[in-house]
Design an enzyme around this catalytic site. Sequence first.
Site: not given
Length: 158
Positions: A119, A96, A154, A127-128
């Site tokens: 979001n 963050y 990912e 946002c993950h």
Amino acid sequence: MCTYFHTMDSPIGCLTLYATDNALTAILYQHQTPQPETATYMPQHPLLIECERQLQQYFAGTRQQFNLPLAPKGTDFQQRVWQSLSTIPYGVCWSYQQLAISIGNIKACQAVGMANSKNPLSIVIPCHRVIGKNGKLTGYAGGLDKKQTLLALEQEHA
């Protein structure tokens, strides 16, 4: 302005896709508050079809970036945060604090976290990819299990 929706199954559960004639406005998990009740179910809407196609490619590990017109509704601050989220590379996590620095306000960590949580375009605006400064997973609208699944996907395909 008309809003249309369509649902799709995914490896992380049912997703509801929302769009206007010109842009995608939301991707929501089953437990999230739906978009306007006036939304019309339209599974053949070209933008919703394209969004589903790109999400399927993402889940298959063959797409790392989305190419869709987006129009999430939010404050100017939220828009800045979401724009910055879109620059986080596939397979990379930011804290963050890094996100706050990216918008030019290192002291805005908590506000950035709140904007991140609002979001409306999960996955497409990633946002993950935001985690705690200590490297731990923190809140996610879809739930921490889904966040972990997305991050693992990912990492596997990065």
